[in-house]
Design a protein around this motif. Structure first.
Motif, PDB file in Angstrom:
ATOM      1  N   GLN A  23     -80.900  16.356  81.582  1.00  0.00           N
ATOM      2  CA  GLN A  23     -79.714  17.181  81.423  1.00  0.00           C
ATOM      3  C   GLN A  23     -80.125  18.636  81.300  1.00  0.00           C
ATOM      4  O   GLN A  23     -81.069  18.973  80.602  1.00  0.00           O
ATOM      5  CB  GLN A  23     -78.936  16.761  80.177  1.00  0.00           C
ATOM      6  N   GLN A  49     -79.782  22.524  80.171  1.00  0.00           N
ATOM      7  CA  GLN A  49     -79.239  23.311  79.063  1.00  0.00           C
ATOM      8  C   GLN A  49     -79.537  24.780  79.269  1.00  0.00           C
ATOM      9  O   GLN A  49     -80.582  25.148  79.828  1.00  0.00           O
ATOM     10  CB  GLN A  49     -79.878  22.877  77.738  1.00  0.00           C
ATOM     11  N   CYS A  66     -73.039  26.046  84.955  1.00  0.00           N
ATOM     12  CA  CYS A  66     -73.443  25.716  83.579  1.00  0.00           C
ATOM     13  C   CYS A  66     -73.214  26.904  82.639  1.00  0.00           C
ATOM     14  O   CYS A  66     -73.366  28.057  83.053  1.00  0.00           O
ATOM     15  CB  CYS A  66     -74.924  25.345  83.533  1.00  0.00           C
TER      16      CYS A  66
END
Length: 115
Positions: free
Chosen positions: A1, A3, A104
């Motif tokens: 994932q 970040q 993101c």
């Protein structure tokens, strides 16, 4: 994932400087643009500065000449050097990036400009 983690916010007096950093981590295959947005209380989130993979940059008119965005591709990190800060620069600053084709966001870091 993937970040995005911001750092460098804080309290600074008018006319002072701060440097924000945002590091991307995780399974990263491609990063297109990296940038900074900000949101002041009661206002909409707005673009502050953006840098694309080729190095082109764009800035909000309100920060031109005072803020500088830069990027370290090897570290997947984007920086925002903020000089001559004004009280109206007070906001939560969010890192934003297109990573692996996905838009993101970081969680934000608070910048407060006050005497």
């Amino acid at each position: 994932q993937v970040q995005l983690v911001e750092s460098g916010g804080g309290l600074v007096q008018p006319g002072g400087s701060l440097r924000l950093a945002c590091a991307a981590s995780g399974s990263i295959f491609s990063i297109y643009a990296m940038g900074w947005f900000r949101q002041a209380p009661g206002k909409q989130r707005e673009l502050v500065a953006r840098i694309i993979s080729g190095g082109s940059t764009n800035y909000a008119n309100s920060v031109k000449g005072r803020f500088t965005i830069s990027r370290d591709n090897a570290k997947n990190t984007v920086y925002l050097q903020m000089n001559s800060l004004k009280p109206e620069d007070t906001a939560v600053y969010y890192c934003n990036s297109g990573i692996n084709g996905v838009n993101c966001w970081g969680k934000g870091t608070l910048v407060t400009v006050s005497s």
